[in-house]
Design a protein around this motif. Structure first.
Motif, PDB file in Angstrom:
ATOM      1  N   PHE A  35       4.254  -3.544  10.842  1.00 13.29           N
ATOM      2  CA  PHE A  35       3.331  -4.564  10.354  1.00 13.29           C
ATOM      3  C   PHE A  35       1.902  -4.041  10.325  1.00 13.29           C
ATOM      4  O   PHE A  35       1.182  -4.230   9.339  1.00 13.29           O
ATOM      5  N   THR A  36       1.484  -3.379  11.381  1.00  9.83           N
ATOM      6  CA  THR A  36       0.107  -2.878  11.436  1.00  9.83           C
ATOM      7  C   THR A  36      -0.138  -1.825  10.362  1.00  9.83           C
ATOM      8  O   THR A  36      -1.207  -1.780   9.765  1.00  9.83           O
ATOM      9  N   LEU A  37       0.860  -0.993  10.078  1.00 12.40           N
ATOM     10  CA  LEU A  37       0.704   0.062   9.070  1.00 12.40           C
ATOM     11  C   LEU A  37       0.756  -0.452   7.631  1.00 12.40           C
ATOM     12  O   LEU A  37       0.054   0.075   6.772  1.00 12.40           O
ATOM     13  N   PHE A  38       1.597  -1.458   7.367  1.00  9.54           N
ATOM     14  CA  PHE A  38       1.826  -1.838   5.973  1.00  9.54           C
ATOM     15  C   PHE A  38       1.566  -3.305   5.633  1.00  9.54           C
ATOM     16  O   PHE A  38       1.318  -3.616   4.475  1.00  9.54           O
ATOM     17  N   GLY A  39       1.637  -4.210   6.601  1.00  9.97           N
ATOM     18  CA  GLY A  39       1.569  -5.640   6.307  1.00  9.97           C
ATOM     19  C   GLY A  39       0.320  -6.110   5.582  1.00  9.97           C
ATOM     20  O   GLY A  39       0.401  -6.606   4.450  1.00  9.97           O
ATOM     21  N   PRO A  40      -0.872  -5.974   6.174  1.00  7.15           N
ATOM     22  CA  PRO A  40      -2.073  -6.476   5.501  1.00  7.15           C
ATOM     23  C   PRO A  40      -2.355  -5.779   4.174  1.00  7.15           C
ATOM     24  O   PRO A  40      -2.782  -6.417   3.208  1.00  7.15           O
ATOM     25  N   GLY A  41      -2.120  -4.470   4.091  1.00  8.48           N
ATOM     26  CA  GLY A  41      -2.360  -3.750   2.845  1.00  8.48           C
ATOM     27  C   GLY A  41      -1.432  -4.180   1.736  1.00  8.48           C
ATOM     28  O   GLY A  41      -1.863  -4.368   0.591  1.00  8.48           O
ATOM     29  N   CYS A  42      -0.161  -4.355   2.047  1.00 11.25           N
ATOM     30  CA  CYS A  42       0.784  -4.830   1.032  1.00 11.25           C
ATOM     31  C   CYS A  42       0.430  -6.241   0.577  1.00 11.25           C
ATOM     32  O   CYS A  42       0.528  -6.558  -0.606  1.00 11.25           O
ATOM     33  N   ALA A  43       0.011  -7.086   1.506  1.00 16.14           N
ATOM     34  CA  ALA A  43      -0.363  -8.450   1.137  1.00 16.14           C
ATOM     35  C   ALA A  43      -1.592  -8.449   0.238  1.00 16.14           C
ATOM     36  O   ALA A  43      -1.688  -9.262  -0.680  1.00 16.14           O
ATOM     37  N   ALA A  44      -2.532  -7.528   0.480  1.00 16.39           N
ATOM     38  CA  ALA A  44      -3.743  -7.471  -0.333  1.00 16.39           C
ATOM     39  C   ALA A  44      -3.482  -6.873  -1.715  1.00 16.39           C
ATOM     40  O   ALA A  44      -4.115  -7.272  -2.693  1.00 16.39           O
ATOM     41  N   LEU A  45      -2.553  -5.938  -1.824  1.00 24.88           N
ATOM     42  CA  LEU A  45      -2.315  -5.245  -3.086  1.00 24.88           C
ATOM     43  C   LEU A  45      -1.172  -5.832  -3.901  1.00 24.88           C
ATOM     44  O   LEU A  45      -1.155  -5.703  -5.120  1.00 24.88           O
ATOM     45  N   TYR A  46      -0.205  -6.426  -3.245  1.00 25.63           N
ATOM     46  CA  TYR A  46       0.945  -7.013  -3.938  1.00 25.63           C
ATOM     47  C   TYR A  46       0.839  -8.508  -3.844  1.00 25.63           C
ATOM     48  O   TYR A  46       0.196  -9.021  -2.958  1.00 25.63           O
ATOM     49  N   PRO A  47       1.516  -9.277  -4.561  1.00 23.55           N
ATOM     50  CA  PRO A  47       2.052  -8.952  -5.866  1.00 23.55           C
ATOM     51  C   PRO A  47       0.973  -9.134  -6.920  1.00 23.55           C
ATOM     52  O   PRO A  47       0.095  -9.981  -6.782  1.00 23.55           O
TER      53      PRO A  47
ATOM     54  N   LEU B 195       3.128   3.207  -7.739  1.00 26.32           N
ATOM     55  CA  LEU B 195       2.831   4.346  -6.886  1.00 26.32           C
ATOM     56  C   LEU B 195       1.442   4.203  -6.262  1.00 26.32           C
ATOM     57  O   LEU B 195       1.244   4.491  -5.087  1.00 26.32           O
ATOM     58  N   GLU B 196       0.495   3.737  -7.049  1.00 29.25           N
ATOM     59  CA  GLU B 196      -0.869   3.537  -6.542  1.00 29.25           C
ATOM     60  C   GLU B 196      -0.883   2.502  -5.420  1.00 29.25           C
ATOM     61  O   GLU B 196      -1.522   2.698  -4.382  1.00 29.25           O
ATOM     62  N   ALA B 197      -0.167   1.395  -5.597  1.00 27.17           N
ATOM     63  CA  ALA B 197      -0.137   0.337  -4.583  1.00 27.17           C
ATOM     64  C   ALA B 197       0.551   0.816  -3.304  1.00 27.17           C
ATOM     65  O   ALA B 197       0.093   0.516  -2.198  1.00 27.17           O
ATOM     66  N   ILE B 198       1.624   1.573  -3.445  1.00 30.40           N
ATOM     67  CA  ILE B 198       2.329   2.094  -2.264  1.00 30.40           C
ATOM     68  C   ILE B 198       1.428   3.080  -1.523  1.00 30.40           C
ATOM     69  O   ILE B 198       1.337   3.061  -0.295  1.00 30.40           O
ATOM     70  N   ALA B 199       0.735   3.931  -2.269  1.00 39.51           N
ATOM     71  CA  ALA B 199      -0.138   4.926  -1.646  1.00 39.51           C
ATOM     72  C   ALA B 199      -1.338   4.281  -0.959  1.00 39.51           C
ATOM     73  O   ALA B 199      -1.846   4.814   0.028  1.00 39.51           O
TER      74      ALA B 199
END
Length: 153
Positions: free
Chosen positions: A58-70, A81-85
């Motif tokens: 969660f700390t590594l991916f949660g907030p960033g994925c929520a901000a960039l996706y969907p 690829l840009e969003a995952i990176a």
């Protein structure tokens, strides 16, 4: 009694095309719940992997994925690829800002840190993702095709 277009507040009939669909809705729910799952995992006794793996992910991916996706209308192939990176650096940056803020007000603890990130992630998961340059570039290039030979005119 039927409703006419003039009876809606905007003067136009309701359009459900902008609402989340299928996988996008599941992703939003998963992202919104991920922080609460990590917070619940801290109640597991001892140094168990069931405790630290959800918190780490969660700390590594949660907030960033929520901000960039969907992204509204989906992502172009290059934008995926840009969003995952960008998901991990954005998450870690938000984590550093959160931890620093909590330290400055002398309120830092693992629970307050995860609670702050979980609230942020839940709220942001309900909003559209941040615009990504590749997502826009892919949409613009999709409308006009380049010649197959790669030449100009």
């Amino acid at each position: 009694m039927t409703l006419q277009a003039s009876q809606f507040p905007s003067g136009q009939p309701m359009n459900t095309a902008g609402s989340p669909h299928g996988a996008e809705r599941h992703l939003r729910v998963l992202l919104g719940a991920s922080g609460w799952i990590a917070l619940a995992a801290t109640t597991v006794p001892g140094p168990s992997p069931l405790r630290w793996i959800p918190v780490l992910l969660f700390t590594l991916f949660g907030p960033g994925c929520a901000a960039l996706y969907p992204q509204p209308g989906g992502l172009a192939p290059g934008a995926r690829l840009e969003a995952i990176a960008l998901a991990a650096p954005v998450s870690l940056s938000l984590g550093v800002l959160t931890a620093t803020s909590l330290f400055l007000v002398k309120a830092f603890s693992a629970t307050s840190f995860l609670l702050s990130l979980a609230v942020f992630t839940t709220v942001v998961a309900a909003l559209p993702g941040l615009p990504l340059p590749a997502a826009r570039r892919g949409a613009a290039e999709h409308g006009r095709r380049r010649p197959a030979n790669g030449g100009g005119a």
